[in-house]
Design an enzyme around this catalytic site. Structure first.
Site, short mmCIF file in Angstrom:
data_model
loop_
_atom_site.label_atom_id
_atom_site.label_comp_id
_atom_site.label_asym_id
_atom_site.label_seq_id
_atom_site.Cartn_x
_atom_site.Cartn_y
_atom_site.Cartn_z
N LYS A 170 -52.13 -6.96 -114.57
CA LYS A 170 -51.28 -6.64 -116.01
C LYS A 170 -51.60 -5.43 -116.60
O LYS A 170 -52.95 -5.19 -116.87
CB LYS A 170 -51.87 -7.99 -116.86
CG LYS A 170 -50.63 -8.30 -117.82
CD LYS A 170 -50.33 -7.08 -118.93
CE LYS A 170 -51.47 -6.74 -119.87
NZ LYS A 170 -50.70 -5.83 -120.89
N GLU A 245 -65.46 -2.84 -118.46
CA GLU A 245 -65.46 -1.24 -118.50
C GLU A 245 -64.78 -1.13 -119.95
O GLU A 245 -63.52 -1.11 -120.03
CB GLU A 245 -64.82 -0.73 -117.47
CG GLU A 245 -65.26 0.83 -117.42
CD GLU A 245 -64.61 1.86 -118.14
OE1 GLU A 245 -65.00 2.14 -119.40
OE2 GLU A 245 -63.56 2.54 -117.81
N GLU A 369 -65.66 4.73 -131.77
CA GLU A 369 -64.85 5.46 -130.57
C GLU A 369 -63.38 5.84 -131.20
O GLU A 369 -62.84 4.84 -131.74
CB GLU A 369 -64.63 4.64 -129.36
CG GLU A 369 -63.75 5.25 -128.29
CD GLU A 369 -63.85 4.42 -126.92
OE1 GLU A 369 -63.89 5.05 -126.09
OE2 GLU A 369 -63.53 3.26 -127.12
#
Length: 462
Positions: A170, A245, A369
């Site tokens: 996906k 990740e 982030e």
């Protein structure tokens, strides 16, 4: 822009179960360049069933033959490298030269590395009076991000196929066109039907259905830490393996003995690469207090050169997110020495290359982030202070250390809580394991360590 209006399932392009579609925009001019089906749970179920049916045959295929299919896949991707680069440039906004050198070339190299590993990996070994077999874990649900769309596909699919697993992919809804191109390449490479399957669509619908599906044995996800937590919780409830990740807030530590100008210039280039949309980017530059103002001046000068050299961020949503962080940095007392929140152009999702000085470790822009071309420069007092700052976030994905002597840099790097550290500008190695400590993820990608994620072990005692 060529695009399929179906899903690649069981070796063929098939109509989607529903009628909804996802529009793909060019972030440089905000124009629609394609549409892909918005996959549903029904589409995911069909794909997983195809992958399960194909699993016994592919798992039993000799590693040499799996290696041959991966070699063929690499060759097809190499033959279509120009089309890959143009596609990524269109849907991600990456400058064409960067797409050619990184978005196209790196996945081709990674595919080749797994072709070699499939042929040479020790899937069987002797341990005392036991024979240990490394067997495919089963059906893999791969959910990939938009920032390096083909690289992240190859970094999951290639080792899974090398291991003998079957896959349902996906891809990110912002960059699905290169995923369709990849499915064409898989088909052309002669990978058997059902071994690789593609379902496009939205993360909360198709992605969630894939993560929750009882027929999936491993979920490999690259993306944000909050979504990674959700996937981890879902998989944990089913005692299902995950490889995650996730985010990063990597430190670029410049020790006093380093070549300051080189370290700063390379550090700025690292942050601006891919418009700052890199999870491993060195977004925190740590500089000794006696060299701080010189470093700030060097960084501001370097960043100004990137004004017309970087592309847009991927979407209006991402542009708004990055602008919000820049405004937050100013509100918390950081000083802008290059760039700023104001978009540089009237059209497209562009962000000016931005550098902040006078950043303190607890500021939002030093902890969270941002995923845009934004650099924070932080001063430190001594090496212990630098280490405290470098390790002072919830992340631990990557980083860099610069010193006059490599052994000095290595000694510092060994104390950093992070999965990968570049010493004095060390080059990218597609065979080295990549992955994070702490909330940057679970597991590793690339090389033999990446292959091992898709294997489980069985021992027979004699």
């Amino acid at each position: 822009m060529k695009a399929h209006d179906g899903m690649y399932i069981d070796g063929a392009w098939r109509p989607a179960a529903g009628q909804d579609a996802v529009e793909v925009l060019n972030p440089a001019d905000e124009q629609v360049i394609g549409r892909v089906p918005a996959g549903t749970a029904e589409d995911v179920d069909t794909a997983v069933r195809a992958a399960r049916a194909a699993l016994p045959g592919w798992a039993a295929t000799p590693p040499a033959e799996r290696a041959a299919r991966l070699t063929a896949l690499r060759d097809v991707l190499a033959a279509r490298k120009d089309e890959i680069a143009e596609t990524v440039t269109a849907e991600l906004g990456s400058p064409l030269k960067f797409s050619e050198k990184v978005h196209a070339a790196v996945p081709i190299a990674v595919a080749g590395s797994y072709a070699e590993l499939a042929a040479t990996y020790a899937f069987e070994e002797k341990v005392g009076n036991s024979t240990v077999f490394h067997e495919p874990i089963g059906v893999v649900g791969a959910i990939t991000p938009w920032n390096y769309p083909l690289h992240q596909i190859v970094a999951k699919v290639a080792p899974a196929l090398a291991a003998g697993c079957t896959v349902v992919l996906k891809p990110a809804e912002d960059t699905p066109l290169v995923a369709q191109l990849f499915a064409e390449a898989v088909h052309e490479a002669g990978v058997p039907a059902g071994v690789f399957n593609l379902v496009t669509g939205l993360g909360p619908v198709a992605g969630q259905a894939l993560a929750e599906h009882p027929g999936v044995d491993l979920v490999s996800f690259t993306g944000s830490t909050p979504v990674g937590r959700q996937i981890g919780a879902t998989a944990g409830a089913a005692v299902k393996k995950v490889a995650l990740e996730l985010g990063g807030k990597s430190a670029n530590v410049i020790l006093p003995s380093a070549d300051l100008a080189k370290a700063v210039n390379v550090g700025v280039a690292n942050v601006m690469s891919n418009s700052g949309q890199t999870c491993s980017a060195w977004t925190r530059m740590l500089v000794h207090r006696e060299q701080y103002e010189e470093a700030v001046e060097l960084a501001a000068t370097a960043a100004a050169k990137y004004g017309e050299r970087i592309g847009p961020v991927v979407s209006a949503k991402q542009q708004a997110r990055v602008r919000g962080y820049i405004e937050k940095g100013v509100a918390e007392g950081a000083r802008i020495v290059a760039g700023g929140a104001e978009p540089p152009y009237g059209q497209g999702y562009f962000i000016a290359p931005t550098v902040f000085a006078d950043v303190t470790p607890e500021m939002t822009i030093a902890q969270e982030e941002i995923f845009g071309p934004v650099l924070s420069i932080i001063r430190y007092e001594d090496e212990d202070d630098a280490l405290r700052i470098a390790n002072g976030t919830v992340y631990g994905l990557a980083g860099a250390v610069w010193a006059g002597d490599a052994s000095e840099a290595v000694a510092f790097a060994r104390r950093m809580d992070t999965g990968q550290v570049d010493i004095n500008g060390g080059r990218f190695n597609p065979l080295a394991p990549f992955g994070g400590y702490k909330q940057s993820g679970v597991g590793r990608e690339l090389g033999a360590h990446g292959l091992a994620e898709y294997l489980q072990t069985k021992s027979l005692q004699f």
